[in-house]
Scaffold this motif. Structure first.
Motif, PDB file in Angstrom:
ATOM      1  N   VAL A 168      25.545  48.356  61.256  1.00 30.29           N
ATOM      2  CA  VAL A 168      26.669  49.167  60.779  1.00 30.29           C
ATOM      3  C   VAL A 168      26.661  49.231  59.255  1.00 30.29           C
ATOM      4  O   VAL A 168      26.779  50.311  58.658  1.00 30.29           O
ATOM      5  CB  VAL A 168      28.006  48.606  61.289  1.00 30.29           C
ATOM      6  CG1 VAL A 168      29.179  49.374  60.662  1.00 30.29           C
ATOM      7  CG2 VAL A 168      28.075  48.690  62.799  1.00 30.29           C
ATOM      8  N   LEU A 241      36.337  48.945  56.244  1.00 26.07           N
ATOM      9  CA  LEU A 241      35.921  49.453  57.546  1.00 26.07           C
ATOM     10  C   LEU A 241      37.035  49.297  58.578  1.00 26.07           C
ATOM     11  O   LEU A 241      38.013  48.572  58.361  1.00 26.07           O
ATOM     12  CB  LEU A 241      34.673  48.707  58.021  1.00 26.07           C
ATOM     13  CG  LEU A 241      33.454  48.715  57.088  1.00 26.07           C
ATOM     14  CD1 LEU A 241      32.297  47.974  57.743  1.00 26.07           C
ATOM     15  CD2 LEU A 241      33.044  50.137  56.734  1.00 26.07           C
ATOM     16  N   LEU A 243      36.181  47.968  61.362  1.00 27.72           N
ATOM     17  CA  LEU A 243      35.703  46.804  62.110  1.00 27.72           C
ATOM     18  C   LEU A 243      36.631  45.611  61.943  1.00 27.72           C
ATOM     19  O   LEU A 243      37.190  45.384  60.878  1.00 27.72           O
ATOM     20  CB  LEU A 243      34.304  46.393  61.638  1.00 27.72           C
ATOM     21  CG  LEU A 243      33.114  47.311  61.928  1.00 27.72           C
ATOM     22  CD1 LEU A 243      31.832  46.607  61.540  1.00 27.72           C
ATOM     23  CD2 LEU A 243      33.071  47.724  63.384  1.00 27.72           C
ATOM     24  N   GLN A 283      39.132  54.543  66.181  1.00 21.67           N
ATOM     25  CA  GLN A 283      38.558  53.549  65.277  1.00 21.67           C
ATOM     26  C   GLN A 283      37.569  52.661  66.027  1.00 21.67           C
ATOM     27  O   GLN A 283      37.870  52.176  67.117  1.00 21.67           O
ATOM     28  CB  GLN A 283      39.660  52.678  64.669  1.00 21.67           C
ATOM     29  CG  GLN A 283      40.560  53.399  63.694  1.00 21.67           C
ATOM     30  CD  GLN A 283      41.584  52.465  63.075  1.00 21.67           C
ATOM     31  OE1 GLN A 283      41.873  51.395  63.623  1.00 21.67           O
ATOM     32  NE2 GLN A 283      42.141  52.848  61.942  1.00 21.67           N
ATOM     33  N   VAL A 284      36.401  52.454  65.409  1.00 24.07           N
ATOM     34  CA  VAL A 284      35.410  51.547  65.987  1.00 24.07           C
ATOM     35  C   VAL A 284      35.750  50.138  65.524  1.00 24.07           C
ATOM     36  O   VAL A 284      35.675  49.835  64.333  1.00 24.07           O
ATOM     37  CB  VAL A 284      33.985  51.939  65.556  1.00 24.07           C
ATOM     38  CG1 VAL A 284      32.973  50.934  66.096  1.00 24.07           C
ATOM     39  CG2 VAL A 284      33.645  53.341  66.059  1.00 24.07           C
ATOM     40  N   ILE A 543      34.267  54.840  61.360  1.00 25.94           N
ATOM     41  CA  ILE A 543      33.965  53.459  61.013  1.00 25.94           C
ATOM     42  C   ILE A 543      34.606  53.029  59.695  1.00 25.94           C
ATOM     43  O   ILE A 543      34.754  51.842  59.430  1.00 25.94           O
ATOM     44  CB  ILE A 543      32.435  53.250  60.949  1.00 25.94           C
ATOM     45  CG1 ILE A 543      32.069  51.771  61.116  1.00 25.94           C
ATOM     46  CG2 ILE A 543      31.847  53.792  59.656  1.00 25.94           C
ATOM     47  CD1 ILE A 543      32.107  51.302  62.533  1.00 25.94           C
TER      48      ILE A 543
END
Length: 587
Positions: A168, A241, A243, A283-284, A543
Motif C-alpha cells: 500500500v 491514510l 488504514l 474506506q479501505v 486509501i
C-alpha cells in the motif's frame, strides 16, 4: 664574434621582444576592457558552488496518526565529476575502499552511473545512501586521495513498521532520465528519489518537497570557506491514510498463520491477499498481499538476493518463489469461485424464474447436464438459502441455466466486476467479466493461429518430398495427398472454429459458480460484497483520508462517494444478504 656583427642581431632580438610585449599588452587590454564582465563572472563561478539541499518527503500516517513512513538524516556518498582529477584513478581507489562492505560496487558500476549521467555531470553522481559512520570517517581520512568524492547529509525515507502495509505504501527509488523528461512542472535531478508504486507514487506531487540550495565560497582546492546565501528546503505535505494500523497488523498476522497451516497440506500455497472495506464509506481499512514488500529494500542499490525475492529468475514459474513485487489485492485477478454465487443468485431472483424459499434443486453430487460438473458434496434438496449456506454447485448451475450468461453478466457489471474500482493506487487491473463477444474474438484469433501453424507443418512436410520427386507421377501423387490433408484440416478448422467461438452451455455452468473465464481482483470482490451489505450503493474505494501541510493545515479532505446505485431490487438484496448470512450460521 665581432662587435659590429653582434649589434644587428641584438637589435633584431630587441624588436622581437618589443613586438611580443606589444601583443601581450594589447591582449591584456582586450581582456581588461572588453571581456572584463565575462571573466569576472567565470571567476565567481569558479569560487562559488551551488550545493543542493534535499527536501524531506511528507510523512505518511494511518487513520489515527501513527507513523507508517517517515524521514531520517543519513550520509550519502556521491561524486563531484568536475572535481575529479583522474576519473579512473579516483574510482579505483574508492572501489578498493568500499569492496569489503559493498562488493556490488565495482569500477564498472560507478563508470556506468557516470555515463548514465553524462549530459548532467554538473549534478552529483549518487553512489550509496545511508552509509555507516565508520565509512564516513575512512573517506574523510583519505580525502586528499579522493578528489571529487563527497559525503553529504540528506533526509531519506524510512519505514518504521518494516513490511507492514508495504504494498500500500509503495517504495521510492532513483528517477530515470525518461521520468525527468516527462515531468514538466517540477525540476528533478538524476539524484532524486521518487515514488515508484503505492501511495508513494500515486501522491508523489503531494509528498515531494521543494529542494533548497546554498551558495558556498570555496578555495582553490574546492574546500568551503564561507556560506553566502541559503534557500531553505520546504518539506512535502503529509498524508493520512484510511488504514487502521492495528487492524492491518492483525490481518497480516492472521494471513501468515493461515498460510503456514495451509502449506502443511498444500506446500505450493505461497501467495495470498485480503482487503477490509468500510461498507458505508468505501474506506479501505486494511489491505495486504503475500509475499510482502519491504519498502526499505528499494532506497538504494537493491542486492541480487533481494531482487530475486521480488523478481524470480528463470523461464518457468516457481510456485515456491512467486515474487513479491505485485500487490495481489489490486494487480492480479483470480477466479472468484463461490464468492461469485450471490451474483448468479441475484440474476435468477431478478429474472423472476425462481422463488428463493419454495423452489428446490436436488443435488446428488453432480449437475445432470454435460459436462456433469461435480459439487463438493451431496446436498439433497436445497433452496436459495440452503444452497448458498452449503455453497452448492448444482443449485447455482441450475440458476445459471435458467437466467443465462447475459443475465449473470448484467448483474456482475452492476456490482463493478470486470472493471477497475478507481482506487487511488497505481497499476490496478480490470480483471475479466467473460462475454460471448469476448470469447468469440479471443478464440477466433487463437484458432486461426493454431490452424495456420498446422497448415505450415503440412507445407514443410511435403516440400522436401516434392523436391526429391524424380518423375511427374510421383510428384502428382504427392500433390494429391497434400491437397487431401489440407482439405481435411480446413474441414476440421470449420468445426473447431464454430465450436470454440460460440458460447457453450458449459461456459454458463462454469461462470455461474465462479469458475471458467471469470477473473476479478480481491478488491473488486470485496467492494461487490460491500455493495450488497450497503443496500446496493456502490462506494468508491479510497486509501487516503486527508492531505495536510507540514504545519497541520488540512489541504484536502477526501469524503465517501457513491459511484453507482445498482439496478437490483431491495427485496433481492435483502434475500441475498439473508442467504449470505446463512453461510456463517451453525450447521
Amino acid at each position: 664574434m665581432k662587435p659590429d656583427e653582434v649589434k644587428p642581431r641584438f637589435k633584431l632580438y630587441s624588436y622581437m621582444l618589443i613586438a611580443l610585449l606589444s601583443v601581450l599588452l594589447v591582449r591584456l587590454a582586450v581582456v581588461q576592457l572588453l571581456h572584463n564582465t565575462e571573466y569576472q563572472a567565470k571567476a565567481k563561478e569558479n569560487r562559488v558552488r551551488l550545493v543542493p539541499i534535499k527536501a524531506p518527503r511528507g510523512e505518511i500516517y494511518d487513520r489515527d496518526g501513527q507513523v507508517l513512513a517517515a524521514n531520517e538524516l543519513v550520509y550519502t556518498l556521491s561524486l563531484n565529476y568536475t572535481a575529479m582529477s583522474d576519473q579512473n584513478e579516483v574510482v579505483a581507489r574508492l572501489v578498493s575502499l568500499l569492496q569489503p562492505s559493498y562488493p556490488e560496487v565495482t569500477e564498472q558500476l560507478i563508470n556506468e552511473k557516470i555515463n548514465l549521467q553524462k549530459f548532467r555531470l554538473f549534478e552529483p553522481v549518487i553512489l550509496l545512501r545511508d552509509i555507516p559512520w565508520e565509512l564516513v570517517v575512512q573517506l574523510e581520512e583519505r580525502r586528499q586521495e579522493l578528489p571529487g568524492v563527497m559525503v553529504e547529509v540528506e533526509p531519506l525515507r524510512n519505514y518504521p513498521e518494516g513490511a507492514l502495509a508495504g504494498h500500500v505504501l509503495g517504495y521510492i527509488h532513483s528517477i530515470t532520465p525518461e521520468e525527468i523528461d516527462q515531468e514538466q512542472d517540477y525540476k528533478y535531478s538524476l539524484s532524486s528519489l521518487v515514488g515508484k508504486s503505492g501511495v508513494e507514487k500515486q501522491y508523489e506531487k503531494e509528498l515531494r518537497g521543494q529542494d533548497g540550495a546554498r551558495n558556498v565560497e570555496v578555495d582553490s582546492r574546492g574546500r568551503p570557506v564561507r556560506e553566502l546565501v541559503t534557500l531553505e528546503p520546504r518539506q512535502g505535505n503529509n498524508i493520512y491514510l484510511t488504514l487502521d494500523k492495528e487492524l492491518q497488523q492483525v490481518m497480516e498476522t492472521s494471513m501468515a498463520n493461515m498460510l503456514t497451516t495451509l502449506q502443511k497440506k498444500h506446500p505450493k500455497a505461497q501467495v495470498a491477499s485480503a482487503v477490509v472495506i468500510n461498507v458505508k464509506t468505501g474506506q479501505v481499512l486494511a489491505m495486504c498481499s503475500v509475499p510482502a514488500m519491504v519498502p526499505d529494500d528499494w532506497k538504494g542499490n537493491i542486492s541480487s538476493a533481494r531482487a530475486a525475492y521480488y523478481f524470480p529468475q528463470g523461464e518457468e514459474y516457481d510456485p515456491f518463489n512467486p515474487g513479491a513485487f505485485l500487490n495481489r489485492a489490486i494487480q492480479v485477478s483470480y477466479a472468484p469461485g463461490s464468492t461469485f454465487k450471490p451474483v448468479t443468485g441475484m440474476a435468477a431472483l431478478e429474472s423472476g424464474l425462481v422463488d428463493p424459499s419454495k423452489d428446490y434443486v436436488n443435488c446428488k453430487g453432480a449437475y445432470w447436464i454435460a459436462p456433469y460438473i461435480k459439487c463438493w458434496g451431496v446436498h439433497g434438496n436445497v433452496n436459495y438459502y440452503s444452497g448458498m449456506a452449503g455453497s452448492c454447485n448444482v443449485y447455482f448451475q441450475e440458476m445459471g441455466r435458467r437466467v443465462g450468461q447475459e443475465g449473470i453478466a448484467r448483474i456482475a457489471r452492476e456490482f463493478g466486476l470486470g472493471s477497475k474500482t478507481g482506487i487511488d493506487l497505481p497499476y490496478e487491473t480490470a480483471g475479466l467479466l467473460p462475454t460471448a463477444e469476448w470469447k468469440r474474438e479471443l478464440n477466433a484469433l487463437l484458432t486461426d493461429r493454431q490452424y495456420e501453424a498446422r497448415k505450415l507443418e503440412i507445407e514443410r512436410k511435403y516440400q522436401p518430398l516434392l523436391e526429391k520427386a524424380t518423375d511427374d507421377e510421383t510428384r502428382q501423387s504427392l500433390e494429391s495427398q497434400k491437397k487431401k490433408e489440407i482439405a481435411r484440416l480446413e474441414a476440421q478448422y470449420q468445426i473447431d472454429y464454430n465450436f470454440n467461438t460460440k458460447w457453450q452451455a458449459y461456459d454458463t455452468f462454469n461462470m455461474s459458480i465462479g469458475e471458467g473465464y471469470n477473473e476479478y481482483t480481491v478488491l473488486q470482490l470485496a467492494n461487490y460484497a460491500a455493495t450488497i451489505a450497503n443496500g446496493g450503493r456502490r462506494m468508491q474505494p479510497y486509501i487516503v483520508d486527508r492531505i495536510t501541510a507540514p504545519d497541520g493545515r488540512v489541504i484536502k479532505q477526501f469524503s465517501p462517494q457513491v459511484i453507482h446505485e445498482v439496478a437490483v431490487s431491495s427485496q433481492t438484496l435483502a434475500q441475498t444478504k439473508q442467504a449470505m448470512l446463512a453461510v456463517t450460521e451453525p450447521g
